[in-house]
Structure formats: structure tokens, C-alpha cells
Design an enzyme around this catalytic site. Structure first.
Site, PDB file in Angstrom:
ATOM      1  CE  LYS A  45     -11.929  23.383 -90.906  1.00  0.00           C
ATOM      2  NZ  LYS A  45     -12.214  24.759 -90.067  1.00  0.00           N
ATOM      3  CB  CYS A 131     -14.176  30.593 -83.732  1.00  0.00           C
ATOM      4  SG  CYS A 131     -14.623  29.138 -83.637  1.00  0.00           S
ATOM      5  CG  ASN A 194      -8.782  27.234 -81.104  1.00  0.00           C
ATOM      6  OD1 ASN A 194      -7.986  27.051 -82.023  1.00  0.00           O
ATOM      7  ND2 ASN A 194     -10.153  27.289 -81.243  1.00  0.00           N
TER       8      ASN A 194
END
Length: 314
Positions: A45, A131, A194
């Protein structure tokens, strides 16, 4: 006989498939389950310097062709994952795995990489520059000057194998611009893509957004993102130095999907959304499906077709 073995940065992996950071990889138990599966490696993670709870719930919603989520980087902190990968390295010295980090600032990333540089860990680090689900923090991967600044400062001291995880790009000139930056540095790999950030899903019955964080905005993953993922794998494979391997992510549900990622130039693939739904049995199923495709086509290894996508101009 066919083999699914692949090589990245001089390291050999017995299977070209693994999990993607963020799904079923937060705890020691999660990672041990992957170790005991048919996956070629695991990635942890994405770690921040300290433990992080993430965004409030509901923060994930299943969709017909994937999911929307805004998890907010819940994780157990760098020390937790660094201790795990070092212990695993001691027990399995011939195995290489991926330690993912995702600081919310350049200072965070530099601090974590200094800690990793000074540690006994010799595996791969996946620096997450993409992110989309942390409120108040933009994605570094869309700021090419900041990517350059980040990598310049990192490689001033960092000497171990490093890769970066990138957001999806949607313009050919952006492939040119990011590749120009990445090719300046001794990266071992690039992970792409992503999730597609800042999508919005609505429940028409309640007339309300599907998830709570960021007013309902979140990242899309799953089958619907595969065309974008393939375009990014292909676009970067055509532009990056051959020494920089591509790890393809996005929309993988079948062995055929894995085949297409490799055909576009991926040396390895990561599976996120479908791994979340299916668990480690996924790696058995996809391995058999890819093996069957290769046998039918007469391919013995993934290098027989990796990056050999045909166009109408060929």
C-alpha cells in the site's frame, strides 16, 4: 512450453502479473496472501511517513464496469511496510518486490527515500506521483516541472532501483513532455496508469453523489479505463529509453487484457479493481488465460510479442 517470466532492471519475476498498490495490500496478512499466490511480486500500500486513516466513508462504490473511489491514502505508515519488506527480503533473498510510497509533499518523499536509502532494503520502490484522491493536494504527475525538480533532488542521493507511478495523460504532446523529463534520469520502471481522477458518479434514485469525499469526486478504475491505460502504455513505450521498463495498469479483467498491455510494451502488469473483487485466485485464472493465448499463437515467452503492436502504417 510457454513461460510468463519477465525481467525488469536485471531482476527476474516468474510471473508478469502482480497486484496494484491500494487494493488488498495494506496489512501484513494481505501481503503474505499475495506472497503465497501465483503473483510474480507484490506492491505494498502506498505509504506516507506516518499512519493515515484516509478519507471518510463511503469512499468507494462498485460500478458495472469498475468502481469509483476516493480512499485518501489509508495506510500503516512507512516504518510498517519497510519493516515488512526487509523481513521478507531476509527470508526470500532471491525475490524482488515493490515498496510504494506517496508523500503529500516533496519533503515527505525525500524524507522517506532517505530512510529507504539508509535501510537494508534492496528491492524496487514505486514513487507514486499520481494520487488523485487526497483533498488539497494536486497530482505531481501533471506538473512536468515539478516532476523534474522531484527526480533531480531524488537522484542526487538515491541509488537503489526506483520507478514512478503516473497519472493518465490525454494528449500526445503530454507523452512527449513527460518522456523528455523521465529520460533524463536512471529510472528502473514507470507504472502507468493510476485511476482516472475527478470523475463523478450519481445515484439517480437518491439524487446524490455515490461517495462522500471531495463532494463526490473520485478516481475511476476497472474495465472502463482500459483504452486509456493501453494508450498510456503504448505512448510511453514509444518514447522512453529502452532501459526504463513499463508496468501496465488499468482495466485488466482477463488474460486477453494482459496480452494487450504487453503487446503495447508492458514488461509487467498490475491488477487493482478486479483483484479487489476476486482475490489471489485471479492470478491463477489470468495466468492460464494468457498461457492459452500464447500457446495458440505460438509464443513461448512474453518477449516474443512485447511491444510489437501493429498499426495500419506497418
Amino acid at each position: 512450453m510457454t513461460t510468463l517470466t519477465t525481467t525488469i532492471g536485471g531482476r527476474t519475476f516468474e510471473n508478469c502479473m502482480m497486484n496494484a498498490a491500494g487494493v488488498r495490500c495494506q496489512s501484513d496478512e494481505d501481503l503474505t496472501t499475495i506472497i503465497n499466490s501465483n503473483a510474480g511480486a507484490y506492491v505494498t500500500k502506498s505509504a506516507t511517513p506516518q499512519q493515515r486513516a484516509g478519507n471518510p466513508s463511503p469512499r468507494m462504490k462498485t460500478l458495472p464496469k469498475g468502481c469509483i473511489n476516493s480512499m485518501g491514502l489509508p495506510n500503516n505508515g512507512l516504518d510498517y511496510y519497510l519493516n515488512f519488506v526487509i523481513a521478507d527480503q531476509q527470508q526470500r533473498p532471491d525475490a524482488t518486490n515493490f515498496l510504494s510510497i506517496a508523500g503529500t509533499s516533496l519533503a515527505d518523499n525525500l524524507s522517506m527515500l532517505h530512510q529507504i536509502q539508509d535501510s537494508a532494503y534492496e528491492g524496487f520502490v514505486e514513487l507514486n506521483l499520481s494520487c488523485p484522491n487526497v483533498p488539497g493536494h494536486p497530482q505531481t504527475g501533471y506538473d512536468f516541472e515539478q516532476v523534474d525538480t522531484t527526480l533531480n533532488q531524488i537522484f542526487d542521493f538515491y541509488t537503489k532501483p526506483l520507478g514512478v507511478k503516473l497519472p493518465p495523460y490525454f494528449d500526445l504532446v503530454h507523452f512527449d513532455q513527460i518522456a523528455e523529463v523521465l529520460n533524463k534520469y536512471p529510472l528502473t520502471f514507470v507504472t502507468t496508469i493510476n485511476s482516472i481522477g475527478n470523475a463523478l458518479v450519481i445515484d439517480p434514485q437518491t439524487e446524490r453523489v455515490a461517495i462522500k469525499p471531495k463532494g463526490g469526486f473520485g478516481g475511476i478504475g476497472g474495465a472502463s479505463v482500459k483504452p486509456t491505460a493501453l494508450a498510456n502504455v503504448r505512448g510511453l513505450a514509444l518514447r522512453l529509453n529502452p532501459s526504463i521498463a513499463i508496468v501496465g495498469v488499468g482495466g485488466i479483467l482477463s488474460g486477453e487484457d494482459v496480452f494487450e498491455h504487453i503487446l503495447c510494451g508492458a514488461s509487467m502488469v498490475q491488477i487493482g479493481t478486479q483483484f479487489g473483487y476476486e482475490g489471489v485466485n485471479l492470478f491463477d485464472r489470468l495466468s492460464k488465460e494468457l498461457d492459452d493465448i500464447m500457446a495458440l499463437k505460438g509464443y513461448h515467452s512474453i518477449e516474443d510479442f512485447r511491444g510489437k503492436l501493429k498499426t495500419f502504417d506497418d
